[in-house]
Scaffold this active site. Structure first.
Site, PDB file in Angstrom:
ATOM      1  N   TYR A   1      63.078  59.714 -73.544  1.00  0.00           N
ATOM      2  CA  TYR A   1      62.194  58.933 -74.407  1.00  0.00           C
ATOM      3  C   TYR A   1      61.488  57.789 -73.694  1.00  0.00           C
ATOM      4  CZ  TYR A   1      64.217  61.906 -77.848  1.00  0.00           C
ATOM      5  OH  TYR A   1      64.616  63.035 -78.523  1.00  0.00           O
ATOM      6  N   HIS A  56      58.630  39.851 -74.399  1.00  0.00           N
ATOM      7  CA  HIS A  56      59.532  39.515 -73.287  1.00  0.00           C
ATOM      8  C   HIS A  56      60.892  39.173 -73.872  1.00  0.00           C
ATOM      9  CE1 HIS A  56      61.576  37.664 -70.020  1.00  0.00           C
ATOM     10  NE2 HIS A  56      61.381  36.425 -70.422  1.00  0.00           N
ATOM     11  N   HIS A  66      65.399  38.886 -73.285  1.00  0.00           N
ATOM     12  CA  HIS A  66      66.604  38.851 -72.486  1.00  0.00           C
ATOM     13  C   HIS A  66      67.634  39.777 -73.144  1.00  0.00           C
ATOM     14  CE1 HIS A  66      65.351  34.435 -71.406  1.00  0.00           C
ATOM     15  NE2 HIS A  66      64.501  35.336 -70.962  1.00  0.00           N
ATOM     16  N   GLU A  83      56.723  30.888 -70.887  1.00  0.00           N
ATOM     17  CA  GLU A  83      56.398  32.164 -70.260  1.00  0.00           C
ATOM     18  C   GLU A  83      54.941  32.594 -70.494  1.00  0.00           C
ATOM     19  OE1 GLU A  83      58.225  33.271 -68.145  1.00  0.00           O
ATOM     20  OE2 GLU A  83      60.351  33.176 -68.661  1.00  0.00           O
TER      21      GLU A  83
END
Length: 229
Positions: free
Chosen positions: A120, A93, A95, A74
């Site tokens: 928030y 990053h 999941h 990535e």
């Protein structure tokens, strides 16, 4: 302690925090920090729960692999977030399960994927658009981020996960956590009929937080990592 050693230790600690929150299942997710003219990044196929500060990938600001293990696939995604703002020094990053679930739904609006239910995310992150789906590691995902005209520090990646950037690693981690929690609330109330924050409420929150809302992206900063792309 050298600057790079300190940066590596902070990255490992932040990754472990995210894993301990259940936001990095298995060997998923990746994290990077900018340290001067280099990027430190979690290696490919690594667990964020068990990174080694002496075994991180080292890259140039244009993404060239300079040292250490092979980096996550990535890299283009991270570089795209750094290009959005030269002040960003960290990208996360993940999941994380609830952000993934939210990323599988139609977005609330073009500029913000998650219904505006709690304050928030607006204080800490601002608008979080949905980026169209591309497979993991596909450079077209980075192209889609580059081409997006909105101002944002974080986004949902359709049917994939979330990504957040910030001026500090702590702020990037906080943003990722806030996105996961906003997704949790939205999915809990997904049956409809929820009371949403109104536009006045949101504008007050983003003004307090200095975060983007209904805003377009400023001109690309030429000093940003990989800006020559």
């Amino acid at each position: 302690m050298t600057s790079r050693t300190e940066a590596a230790n902070l990255l490992v600690a932040a990754a472990a925090e995210l894993a301990s929150c259940g936001m990095s299942p298995g060997r998923s997710g990746n994290i990077s920090v900018r340290d001067g003219d280099r990027l430190l990044m979690s290696p490919t196929d690594s667990s964020l729960a068990a990174l080694d500060p002496d075994r991180l990938s080292v890259l140039s600001l244009s993404g060239e692999h300079l040292d250490g293990p092979r980096p996550s696939k990535e890299v283009p995604l991270h570089l795209a977030l750094y290009r959005r703002d030269a002040a960003h020094t960290a990208v996360v990053h993940l999941h994380s399960p609830l952000a993934v679930a939210a990323a599988c739904r139609e977005p609330w609006s073009e500029h913000h994927a998650i219904p505006p239910l709690t304050p928030y995310i607006f204080l800490k992150v601002g608008q979080v658009p949905l980026i169209p789906y591309f497979g993991p590691g596909d450079p077209r995902q980075a192209d889609a981020i580059d081409a997006n005209p909105l101002a944002f520090r974080a986004a949902l990646l359709a049917n994939h996960g979330q990504v957040a950037a910030a001026e500090t690693l702590d702020a990037a981690v906080t943003s990722a956590i806030e996105i996961e929690e906003a997704a949790r609330v939205a999915l809990t109330l997904a049956d409809g009929g929820s009371r949403l924050l109104d536009e006045h409420d949101i504008e007050e929150l983003v003004a307090r937080g200095g975060t983007p809302w209904r805003a377009l992206r400023p001109a690309l900063a030429s000093a940003g990592p990989g800006a020559e792309r």
